[in-house]
Each structure stands twice: as C-alpha cells, then as structure tokens.
Write an enzyme that holds these catalytic residues in place. Structure first.
Site, short mmCIF file in Angstrom:
data_model
loop_
_atom_site.label_atom_id
_atom_site.label_comp_id
_atom_site.label_asym_id
_atom_site.label_seq_id
_atom_site.Cartn_x
_atom_site.Cartn_y
_atom_site.Cartn_z
N HIS A 81 -0.75 16.54 10.89
CA HIS A 81 -1.63 15.55 11.23
C HIS A 81 -2.01 15.37 12.11
CE1 HIS A 81 0.23 11.62 13.91
NE2 HIS A 81 -0.44 10.97 12.09
N HIS B 271 -8.07 8.73 15.19
CA HIS B 271 -7.95 7.97 15.05
C HIS B 271 -8.58 6.71 15.49
CE1 HIS B 271 -3.89 6.34 16.24
NE2 HIS B 271 -3.13 6.66 15.11
#
Length: 250
Positions: free
Chosen positions: A15, A57
C-alpha cells in the site's frame, strides 16, 4: 496477466509501497516493497496544473510534504521543489514526489510485478485516467494493471471505454454510482471492518474479487484469508508475506 494471477494465487500488494517503514508513495518506498517480495504495488495518481501525472495520496500537500495547497493547483516543477520524505523521519529528507513516468521507468523491468493504480477523486479524474492508461500503454505494462477509484465515473469509464480490470468499492463508499456501476466492477476493495465470509461470498457470487485493506498484523491477515479475501493491500506486507508462504498460498 493480472486476471490470471489473481485466479491462481493469493496476491499481496504494498500500500503506497512499503509505507509502514518508508515515506508513502515515494520511489524509495516502492523499491523497498519490491525488495520485500510483494506481488503488486498500490499507488495514487493526480494531475498537476500542467497535466503531469503525479504520485501522491492526498489532494492537499500538507500531510506528506513541506508544501501547502492543492496538488492540482501546482505545476510539476513546483511540486518537484517540495520535500516528500522529512515528515516521516529526518533522514528521509530530500525525497521527491514522483511522476507516474518515473515510477513506470523504475518498475518496467520487473515483468511479473502487478500494479494497482488508483485515480484519486478530483474534478479531472477521468482525464487523469485517460492519461494514465495512455502512459501504461506506452510503457507496455497495461496488462499488469488494475485501475481503481472511489469515483464510479472513473470505474465506469475504465469498463466502458477500455474493458480493463477495475477495482471499486461498495456503493456506500463510492461517489457518482449509477444503477449498473457495481456490476461493472472486476474487483472490490473491502475495509477490514466489512470482512466476513458472508460479505466476501456475496461478491464472489457476483464474480467480483474481494480485496481487503489494510491488514498489517498476523491476526488481521489470517482473518482476511479465512474470510475469503483474494488479495490484501498492506502498509506492512511482512506479516502477509510470511503467513501466505507458511500456508502454501504462493
């Protein structure tokens, strides 16, 4: 390639790279995850104001850089001036926000490495999707990708225009959901608190692969495996790598 891989093995995805230990979504974090032995890298894309595909992100710069404002309002050159590592630890200072092109240049030689490419929800996220797929086509790695989003406009677009593997979420987590949006998904991200065998079986019965996120402890990984997960996306892939190997799942 990615469809065959998911049918034949339990997939472990890093991730934002190896974000438990390294500054997320940096080339260092991705390289560290590769060296750990993950099957897949998960990353997040935005367009800069001059339409360069950047990896980050958040929509805003404050959490993971020393900058301020929205990433879409900065040029690539302005974004490249920022530090993207010092927030994690002082010895990471100097790391930069990568472009998608830099990332693909790095990962292209790893021919078996899969890519989970998330298009972040933005006013121009469909345009970002088109630009990202054009770039993966140019690098010859589209067959290694699943394209993901929390915006059903994006997942619908991936299905309707390209027929490529897409990953979305339950409609309670998605925006712009149409009556047929969920049926167009190839895979679905499942938060740990939704992981039950009944829930994952519901998706499997619809021929949609359930992929939980983010199990980072032994107990969480085992819970995902025993409740029907097809792939796990981990901040810390080490527990999953150990348990999956121990159980003969890869």
């Amino acid at each position: 390639m990615i469809k065959e891989a998911l049918k034949n093995k339990f997939i472990i995805s890093g991730h934002r790279g190896y974000s438990h230990k390294y500054p997320e979504n940096t080339l260092l974090s991705f390289q560290a995850a590769i060296e750990l032995g993950v099957d897949m890298l998960e990353l997040d894309l935005h367009l800069s104001s001059d339409k360069v595909i950047m990896i980050m992100h958040d929509n805003s710069l404050e959490r993971t850089t020393n900058g301020k404002g929205l990433i879409r309002e900065k040029t690539c050159s302005e974004l490249k001036e920022l530090d993207a590592g010092g927030w994690k630890a002082k010895y990471f200072e100097g790391l930069k926000i990568p472009t998608f092109e830099e990332f693909l240049t790095m990962v292209k030689p790893y021919e078996n490495l899969l890519l989970s490419v998330e298009i972040k929800v933005e006013p121009d996220d469909v345009a970002c999707t088109d630009a990202a797929i054009a770039m993966t086509n140019a690098f010859g790695v589209t067959h290694r990708c699943v394209f993901t989003s929390f915006d059903a406009l994006v997942t619908d677009h991936i299905y309707d225009k390209y027929g490529l593997p897409n990953l979305g979420y339950d409609e309670k987590y998605m925006s712009n959901v149409k009556p047929d949006s969920i049926s167009k998904l190839w895979s679905i991200g499942v938060p740990l608190h939704d992981m039950t065998i009944e829930h994952t079986n519901m998706w499997r019965e619809k021929n949609i692969w359930p992929c939980p996120f983010c199990p980072d402890t032994d107990e969480q990984v085992i819970h995902c495996i025993e409740n029907g997960g097809a792939m796990v996306t981990c901040n810390d892939p080490l527990p999953a790598l150990y348990i999956v190997k121990e159980r003969g799942l890869r």
